[in-house]
Design an enzyme around this catalytic site. Structure first.
Site, PDB file in Angstrom:
ATOM      1  N   LYS A  36      32.335  37.408  43.718  1.00 54.39           N
ATOM      2  CA  LYS A  36      32.713  36.850  42.515  1.00 54.39           C
ATOM      3  C   LYS A  36      32.460  35.288  42.676  1.00 54.39           C
ATOM      4  CE  LYS A  36      35.303  35.096  39.057  1.00 54.39           C
ATOM      5  NZ  LYS A  36      36.413  34.403  39.348  1.00 54.39           N
ATOM      6  N   GLY A  39      33.719  30.137  37.884  1.00 52.90           N
ATOM      7  CA  GLY A  39      33.304  29.126  36.941  1.00 52.90           C
ATOM      8  C   GLY A  39      33.534  27.619  37.591  1.00 52.90           C
ATOM      9  N   GLY A  72      35.050  30.142  33.093  1.00 53.99           N
ATOM     10  CA  GLY A  72      36.255  29.799  32.237  1.00 53.99           C
ATOM     11  C   GLY A  72      36.101  28.545  31.809  1.00 53.99           C
ATOM     12  N   ASP A 189      38.119  37.468  38.299  1.00 50.40           N
ATOM     13  CA  ASP A 189      38.556  38.109  39.602  1.00 50.40           C
ATOM     14  C   ASP A 189      38.996  39.673  39.223  1.00 50.40           C
ATOM     15  OD1 ASP A 189      38.440  35.788  40.791  1.00 50.40           O
ATOM     16  OD2 ASP A 189      40.523  35.110  40.357  1.00 50.40           O
ATOM     17  N   LYS A 245      44.491  35.826  42.319  1.00 50.98           N
ATOM     18  CA  LYS A 245      43.528  36.110  43.346  1.00 50.98           C
ATOM     19  C   LYS A 245      44.089  36.862  44.391  1.00 50.98           C
ATOM     20  CE  LYS A 245      40.709  32.278  42.464  1.00 50.98           C
ATOM     21  NZ  LYS A 245      39.916  32.969  41.389  1.00 50.98           N
TER      22      LYS A 245
HETATM   23  C1  X2W Z   1      38.132  34.533  31.495  1.00 54.73           C
HETATM   24  C2  X2W Z   1      36.924  35.215  31.696  1.00 54.73           C
HETATM   25  C3  X2W Z   1      36.131  34.066  32.742  1.00 54.73           C
HETATM   26  C4  X2W Z   1      36.722  34.037  34.111  1.00 54.73           C
HETATM   27  C5  X2W Z   1      38.398  33.375  30.358  1.00 54.73           C
HETATM   28  O1  X2W Z   1      38.437  33.557  29.125  1.00 54.73           O
HETATM   29  O2  X2W Z   1      38.360  32.321  30.870  1.00 54.73           O
HETATM   30  C6  X2W Z   1      40.346  36.000  30.786  1.00 54.73           C
HETATM   31  O3  X2W Z   1      41.134  34.829  31.009  1.00 54.73           O
HETATM   32  P1  X2W Z   1      36.667  32.108  35.796  1.00 54.73           P
HETATM   33  O4  X2W Z   1      35.641  30.926  35.854  1.00 54.73           O
HETATM   34  O5  X2W Z   1      36.489  32.751  36.986  1.00 54.73           O
HETATM   35  O6  X2W Z   1      37.985  31.436  35.830  1.00 54.73           O
HETATM   36  N1  X2W Z   1      39.185  35.883  30.947  1.00 54.73           N
HETATM   37  C7  X2W Z   1      41.337  37.220  30.151  1.00 54.73           C
HETATM   38  O7  X2W Z   1      37.532  34.650  34.482  1.00 54.73           O
HETATM   39  O8  X2W Z   1      36.238  32.880  34.691  1.00 54.73           O
END
Ligand code: X2W
Length: 287
Positions: A36, A39, A72, A189, A245
């Site tokens: 994984k 971002g 994110g 995650d 996590k």
């Molecule tokens: C996340 C999806 C992206 C994510 C979001 O919209 O930010 C939810 O919160 P990172 O970089 O791993 O935090 N989805 C439901 O998880 O990005």
């Protein structure tokens, strides 16, 4: 100027390092490793190249790498440009009908393709998909208050096996399909944990921007059991953003993943350090 031309002894040392790597490479030959890439762990183009190179190396020495990414901060940037502010509840983005469109475009388009291109540029063969493709990840709404946020309820990873058969590396955006045609935003995650469990992966590496799980004295713990994690959470030692996590790690292990590692993706060659050195990296969780 000192002469920096490699000597014969230098070449022998290089060959010796390669030779010593054989038992390490054999240890993970044939293993499925879900990575994984969050971002926050995606750095500069140089860091992305280095990550991609490591993934290609793993693939060449017999590992079946499966990448699940987040993004994110990149979603935030795009929403900000459109003047939209997101709220997060327990680490999940409240996702309305307009937001889900931006989330899908950013994750499946910009972020996923950046990783695909980086892997391909290093000589690998990557393909970008989301949980929608081949019905990989079917979701149900997590909570009406969160809008289009989904919880994976069914994973169909057969298609990933056929990619592995042709040495094609999947790069998966955490977007799920609903049973009634909806598009769901899934925490990265959570998506990685669900896919790793469906694959009964040998390792789930959660690359993030912290060094690992810390004990009460602030030291990173290199290995622990699910029971120890539950205790540390009950004692308040594990808290805040770490809880999603560790919950992912516990669920993945319950679902059949052999071990989960929470590690700092900003450290150069984090994945190689974890798999191919005795030193390891971050915190390994297994029963
Ligand atoms: C996340 C999806 C992206 C994510 C979001 O919209 O930010 C939810 O919160 P990172 O970089 O791993 O935090 N989805 C439901 O998880 O990005």
């Amino acid at each position: 100027m000192p002469d920096t031309t490699p000597t014969n002894a230098d070449w022998v040392a290089t060959a010796s390092t390669l030779s010593q790597a054989l038992p390490l490479f054999q240890r993970y030959a044939g293993a499925t490793v879900v990575i994984k890439l969050g971002g926050h762990a995606m750095g500069s183009d140089a860091a992305m190249r280095s990550f991609a190179r490591d993934v290609v190396l793993m693939s060449h020495v017999g590992v079946n790498p499966v990448i699940v990414h987040g993004g994110g901060p990149m979603i935030n940037e795009m929403l900000e440009k459109q003047g939209v502010v997101s709220d997060f509840v327990h680490g999940k983005r409240v996702t309305d009908a307009e937001t889900i469109k931006v989330v899908e475009m950013v994750l499946s388009g910009l972020v996923g393709k950046r990783i695909v291109q980086a892997i391909n540029a290093e000589g690998g063969r990557a393909i970008g998909i989301s949980g929608k493709d081949a019905s990989l990840m079917i979701c149900e709404q997590t909570d009406p208050a969160l809008g289009f946020v989904g919880t994976p309820v069914e994973c169909n990873p057969k298609f990933l096996q056929s990619l592995n058969d042709t040495k094609t590396i999947p790069v998966i955006a955490p977007i799920g399909a609903g049973r009634n045609g909806e598009t769901f935003n899934v925490n990265g995650d959570t998506a990685a944990g669900a896919i790793a469990a469906a694959l009964k992966a040998d390792r789930l590496l959660l690359l993030t921007d912290v060094a690992g799980l810390k004990d009460a004295s602030g030291e990173v713990v290199s290995e622990m059991t699910p029971e120890a994690i539950r205790q540390m959470t009950a004692d308040g030692v594990i808290q805040g953003g770490m809880i999603p996590k560790t919950q992912t790690a516990l669920d993945a292990i319950d679902g059949g993943v052999r071990a989960v590692v929470i590690l700092d993706g900003r450290v150069p060659h984090a994945c190689l350090l974890e798999l191919y050195t005795e030193h390891g990296a971050g915190s390994l969780i297994r029963t």
